[in-house]
Design an enzyme around this catalytic site. Sequence first.
Site, short mmCIF file in Angstrom:
data_model
loop_
_atom_site.label_atom_id
_atom_site.label_comp_id
_atom_site.label_asym_id
_atom_site.label_seq_id
_atom_site.Cartn_x
_atom_site.Cartn_y
_atom_site.Cartn_z
N HIS A 37 3.16 -9.05 5.24
CA HIS A 37 2.75 -8.76 6.60
C HIS A 37 3.92 -8.91 7.57
O HIS A 37 4.04 -8.15 8.53
CB HIS A 37 1.58 -9.66 6.99
CG HIS A 37 0.34 -9.39 6.20
ND1 HIS A 37 -0.48 -8.31 6.46
CD2 HIS A 37 -0.19 -10.01 5.12
CE1 HIS A 37 -1.46 -8.30 5.57
NE2 HIS A 37 -1.31 -9.31 4.75
N ASP A 43 8.73 -3.83 10.76
CA ASP A 43 9.10 -2.43 10.58
C ASP A 43 8.91 -1.74 11.93
O ASP A 43 7.80 -1.37 12.31
CB ASP A 43 8.21 -1.79 9.51
CG ASP A 43 8.62 -0.36 9.18
OD1 ASP A 43 9.21 0.32 10.06
OD2 ASP A 43 8.34 0.09 8.06
N ARG A 46 7.30 1.86 12.08
CA ARG A 46 5.86 1.81 11.81
C ARG A 46 5.08 1.25 13.01
O ARG A 46 4.17 1.89 13.54
CB ARG A 46 5.60 0.94 10.58
CG ARG A 46 4.17 0.44 10.42
CD ARG A 46 4.14 -0.78 9.52
NE ARG A 46 2.81 -1.28 9.32
CZ ARG A 46 2.25 -2.25 10.03
NH1 ARG A 46 2.92 -2.80 11.04
NH2 ARG A 46 1.03 -2.68 9.74
N GLY A 70 -8.58 -1.96 6.91
CA GLY A 70 -7.45 -2.69 6.35
C GLY A 70 -6.66 -3.35 7.46
O GLY A 70 -5.45 -3.14 7.60
N ASP A 92 -11.00 -6.18 6.25
CA ASP A 92 -9.93 -6.37 5.27
C ASP A 92 -10.47 -7.22 4.13
O ASP A 92 -11.20 -8.20 4.36
CB ASP A 92 -8.71 -7.04 5.89
CG ASP A 92 -7.43 -6.77 5.11
OD1 ASP A 92 -6.53 -6.11 5.66
OD2 ASP A 92 -7.35 -7.22 3.95
N GLU A 121 -16.37 -0.39 1.56
CA GLU A 121 -17.52 0.30 0.98
C GLU A 121 -18.74 -0.60 0.83
O GLU A 121 -19.84 -0.12 0.55
CB GLU A 121 -17.14 0.86 -0.40
CG GLU A 121 -16.07 1.94 -0.37
CD GLU A 121 -14.64 1.40 -0.33
OE1 GLU A 121 -13.68 2.19 -0.45
OE2 GLU A 121 -14.47 0.17 -0.18
N GLU A 136 -3.52 1.63 8.97
CA GLU A 136 -2.19 1.81 8.37
C GLU A 136 -2.42 1.73 6.87
O GLU A 136 -2.34 0.68 6.27
CB GLU A 136 -1.23 0.73 8.87
CG GLU A 136 0.22 1.07 8.59
CD GLU A 136 0.69 0.61 7.23
OE1 GLU A 136 0.36 1.29 6.23
OE2 GLU A 136 1.37 -0.42 7.14
N GLU A 145 -0.91 2.73 -4.13
CA GLU A 145 -1.58 1.56 -3.56
C GLU A 145 -2.09 1.83 -2.15
O GLU A 145 -2.30 0.90 -1.37
CB GLU A 145 -0.65 0.34 -3.55
CG GLU A 145 -0.49 -0.32 -4.89
CD GLU A 145 0.08 -1.73 -4.79
OE1 GLU A 145 0.58 -2.10 -3.72
OE2 GLU A 145 0.03 -2.45 -5.80
N HIS A 287 9.91 0.32 5.80
CA HIS A 287 9.71 -0.47 4.58
C HIS A 287 9.20 0.38 3.43
O HIS A 287 9.21 -0.06 2.29
CB HIS A 287 8.75 -1.64 4.85
CG HIS A 287 7.31 -1.25 4.96
ND1 HIS A 287 6.76 -0.71 6.11
CD2 HIS A 287 6.29 -1.32 4.07
CE1 HIS A 287 5.48 -0.48 5.91
NE2 HIS A 287 5.17 -0.84 4.68
#
Length: 349
Positions: A37, A43, A46, A70, A92, A121, A136, A145, A287
Site C-alpha cells: 500500500h 506512485d 497513479r 478494493g 475490501d 460478490e 484501482e 491479479e 509501480h
Amino acid sequence: MANNASSQPPLTGQDPLAAMAHSEAHYFNSYNHHGIHEEMLKDEVRTRSYRDAIYQNRHLFKDKIVLDVGCGTGILSMFAVRAGAKHVVGVDMSTIIDKAKEIVEVNGMTSQITLIQGKMEEVKLPFDKVDIIVSEWMGYFLLYESMLDTVLYARDRYLNKDGLIFPDTATIHMAGIEDGDYKEEKIGCELWDNVWGFDYSPLKHTALSEPLVDTVDMKAVVTDPATVIKFDLYTVTADDLAFSMPFQLQARRNDFVHALIAWFDIEFAACHKPIKFSTGPHTKYTHWKQTVFYIPTVLTVTDGEYISGVLETKPNTKNRRDLDIKVTYKLETDDITRNAEGQAEYKMC
C-alpha cells in the site's frame, strides 16, 4: 500489484476447489501488508491521476453515492468525500481495511464512509444502487491479479443505469525491444548448462516462460508501439478478458529484437476534461512498470520492416487471477535469410 510471500501453508493434493481457495487466500493476504500500500500511495502517476479525475469533476460527485471496489487504505474513498460525495462505501477483502477505518476516522470522515470487509460478490451493501464506481483494479500486464471481473460484477449488480465508472477505459500496447545482454544473463545456455557442476537445462524453459516485470529503457525500444486491445468498462464482460488479438510492430531502426514488451494506458473518459496516464517505457515511472516477454528467436530487423503476431491471453483455470499467455510472431522480409517465426507460452502466477 506486487507479490508478497503468503503465510498460507503449501497446498497438497489436486483438488481444484482447494487450489482456487488457496490462490484466493494468497492474493488477498498479499494486500494485508503495509509495504504494497505504501508503494501504491507513493506512485505519483497513479495517485495523482485518480485525485485529479475526482477533484476536477466535483460536479459529477456532488451528493452522489459512490462505491470503492478494493478500497485498500481508503484513499479513493476520501478523495470522493472531498469532492462532495453524499456517501462512499468501500469494500475490501484484506485486513488492511481495519487500518483504513482508523485512517478514515482520524480524517473525520467516519459518518460519510462505510467500510466493509469481504468479497464484493458476497457482501451486502447499505444501498441498493450506487451512482459512481471508483476502483484501482489494474495489475501487472493490466490483467494479472487484477480485480476487473470484480468491478464488472459490481457494475452489473449495483451501478445505476446512467452511473459512472472511474476509470472507464484501459488499453494494452506492445513493442519490440533489444535486450540481448539481459536475455543471455537470464536464460543463456551457459547459465543453466553448468550450475555448480550440474546440468540445470530444464530450468531454461521455465526461465523463458516467466514474463519479467521491470522498467524498460526507452532506448531499448526498437519498434513503434501497437495497440492490441481496448476495454470499455461500461460494456466489457468477464468473457472478454480471454482474448486473441493480432498486432503489427514496425521497426524504426536496424537492430535485433530479443523480447516483446507490453504496458497499458488508463483513461477517465467521463471527466469534463479526460484524464489519462500510461505505464509505458516512454513516460514517468509507475509501480506497474512494463511486462517483458523474451522470445526464443532473435529477430534481425531493418528500419521499416514489420513483425506481425497474435497475443492470446486467458485466466488460468486453477486461479482466475493468474494468466496463461501465448505470443505468436513472424518476420517476413525480402531477405529470406532473416525471415523468422515462432511462438512462446508464458505463465504469470
